[in-house]
Design an enzyme around this catalytic site. Sequence first.
Site, PDB file in Angstrom:
ATOM      1  CB  CYS A  90      13.194  -9.275 -11.882  1.00  0.00           C
ATOM      2  SG  CYS A  90      13.317 -11.015 -10.875  1.00  0.00           S
TER       3      CYS A  90
ATOM      4  CG  HIS B 111      12.908  -7.121  -7.395  1.00  0.00           C
ATOM      5  ND1 HIS B 111      11.544  -7.261  -8.135  1.00  0.00           N
ATOM      6  CD2 HIS B 111      13.064  -8.524  -7.552  1.00  0.00           C
ATOM      7  CE1 HIS B 111      11.241  -8.456  -8.707  1.00  0.00           C
ATOM      8  NE2 HIS B 111      12.222  -9.355  -8.201  1.00  0.00           N
TER       9      HIS B 111
ATOM     10  CD  GLU C 136      10.292  -3.846  -8.104  1.00  0.00           C
ATOM     11  OE1 GLU C 136      11.289  -3.505  -8.671  1.00  0.00           O
ATOM     12  OE2 GLU C 136       9.469  -4.903  -8.342  1.00  0.00           O
TER      13      GLU C 136
END
Lengths: 380, 259, 204
Positions: free
Chosen positions: C80, C186, C188
């Site tokens: 990001c 993202h 994650e």
Amino acid sequence: MSSRPYQICTKTIMDTTDPNIIFDANGISDYYHNFQETILPNWHTDERGYKELMQTAEQIRKEGKGKDFDCIMGLSGGLDSSYAAYIAKDVMGLRPLIFHVDAGWNTQQAVGNIEKLVNGLGLDLYTEVINWEEMKDLQVAFLKSQIADQDLPQDAAFFSGLYKFANKYKISTILTGANYSTECCREPEEWGGYPGIDTMLFHDIHKRFGKRPLKSFPLVDILIYKIYYRYRYGMKVVKPLNLVPYIKKDAEQLLFDKFGWEKFQHKHHESRFTRFYEDYWMPKKFGYEKRRAHFSSLILTGQMTRDEAIDRISRPEMDDHFLQQEFEYVANKLDLSVKELQEIFEGENKTFNDYKNKKWLIDLGARAQRFLGMEKRLFR
Amino acid sequence: MLRPRVIPCLLVHDKGLVKTVQFKDPKYVGDPINAVRIFNEKESDELMVIDIDATRENREPDYKMIENLAAECRMPLCYGGGVKTVEQAHRIFSLGVEKIAISAAAIQTPELVTAMAERVGSQSVVVVLDVKKKMLGGYELYTHNGKKSTGKNPVEFAIKMQELGAGEIVVNSIDQDGMMKGYDLNIIDKIRKSISLPMTVLGGAGSLQDIGKLINQYGIIGAAAGSLFVFKGIYKAVLINYPNWEEKDRLINDNMQKV
Amino acid sequence: MISLIDYGVGNINAFLNIFKQLGIAANKASTAEEVKRASKLILPGVGAFDDAMQRLNESGMRDALQQAVIVDKIPVIGICVGMQMLANRSDEGVMPGLGWINGEVKRFDPATINHITKFPHMGWNDVKPVRESPLFNGLETGARFYFLHSYYYQCAEEADVLATSAYGLQFASAINHNHIYGIQCHPEKSHHFGIQLLQNFANL
């Protein structure tokens, strides 16, 4: 504990981890003999079974005329109850209300399976959600009691919830997925196969180790449901899976083909706690392997060879890394630190005899049932 | 192609998950951790978790619970309930929560929105508007779990929040909550036309078709629901459900207008 | 050991939880020493460009990172804003970026976006690889990830674009130059898609 030399049945894989197992001169256990002599002759899945199934169905349909549903059945999302639901609706033509007890440990797969069945069969669903704070307290109390049967709280929740509901709405017929095909070889009590809900045992353990009152947790004593409900309310339990051919692989395939139902790696994997308990806690802490009984049942019913069973039991179902993570998950969920759970795990093992119980009375009842031909499996 | 978001919204009351109807009569639906776990495994787009007691009881958010929830989530998590200061917001943010939702605090101290945006970034500041129809027409903002009327106009307030630096507005209909009879498209339309911030709507979804209608009308929007993803059937059986990727794609493709 | 650069920006725990689930060793690096010992590096980032660059510069790890990535050629992935920091500069701020992959960060042009909400680009969007890469092993076509940003990377060299996504224009959602990677979304927070990508990075 047991000073018997190790011995394993030459037909099944039940062994001396059941301290009361009896072998004949050929090294064959009484589990095998009981199956051959008591269960098999009375187990009909051919036209005789079908006839009885349809007669029962007719009866239930008649009794349920005009009601929203004619019977009730517990569904966990696992194979037995799922297949039984299919038999009840599509074969027997019944209108069961599906009852599910959420004790907080549902795997996503179990929840998904319940949804697929309910949608696919077009059935109504009722759920009882156990108050998690109470469930957690009871489970931690049981863990601290150090007895082998750690599934008693979940079992109590499932059966009590089901019976209470049936009793409240005056439903006289309960269908279950109990079956000989995968369960004819019963887990001995030493392994934690306590024969029913004993409220005396529950109250004693909870009094000693519990911290909060059980206000909403359903708890129906075995004497109540086996005697009172049955004779007072005419409540009967029907086990359709014993009246039809029930082969595990075929059942899994049918459910997948018809509903997209996903099979589990092993029995009871629909509950995350039970999976952990049977694959880690029991074998590592007590040395008992419930799979021994499960596989032996499959051997006796021709669904698994003894060699396959010996091979599979030589390894745990889940790998070590996975089980370590599950240990953490269970600790976290029960609000225990990993260290606290580890301490309990390493604590000295106890049995239900260390606590107040009325097992002698339950045993008496079970013996009476066997005598009257109502219960065919081997109970010790 | 960017897709509209479909978001389960969970309410926490007394450490347990509950579902309300018009913000009343909370019905126990289970343990929050297990629900979050299941939504995670079902790969939901985002997740909203709201503590409905914290503001009313004037207490701190339950940080331990938030930490446990954040550890489970592999999708963006929005937490709301009892957040009144920038420090609280930052603490929650550090626990791994992507978005912080405020409602009463934004009305009491609007400057908090700007301060929070500066600390954690405006995209993480979500303002929730609990709206209720007024007796003689129009809408009004409520706080404290629907108990306190504020006399404020939701549309004007939404515009103000945008000016002060909020990152997202959630419009929550008290009247439609738990009724499963569809979203309140009227107030949604009014607010959508007055702000350009990302918007999410909550309250009333009874079927995926309701979400489809929303997507058809507004394209990129957040469609949040509580009852829809938690209950099943006429007995309101508790069964966590959420469309899989194929079902979601179909819902979006069938309804999204070609831009 | 995979090290998450902990300079006070970004959700490090989310990454650590994922690696733990995968059984892959990972830790936080908050000192130059820890950076030196890393076998792979992940640079997370959220919020404003200048704020992130400032914190990184003041973290005490800037020089060690330069050494590790540029001289020792340790694989690194920027996530990001962490990806945006790989650029020379950004429209969002005035500070210089790391300059590890030539390019600059531009603001999305609202005129090209047909939605009511122009900023930020928020939600699940497809990521289309433009060339083969081990970073995308095992990811199905139609792989999608969660995005939350208002600025995008404009690579100086076309060859550095690894994957694109559509928002107003086809922008670079993943970049790669030798052992340096960047991903705008993202991972994650992108379920199995993100977990697969992180596993691929670990396996490089």
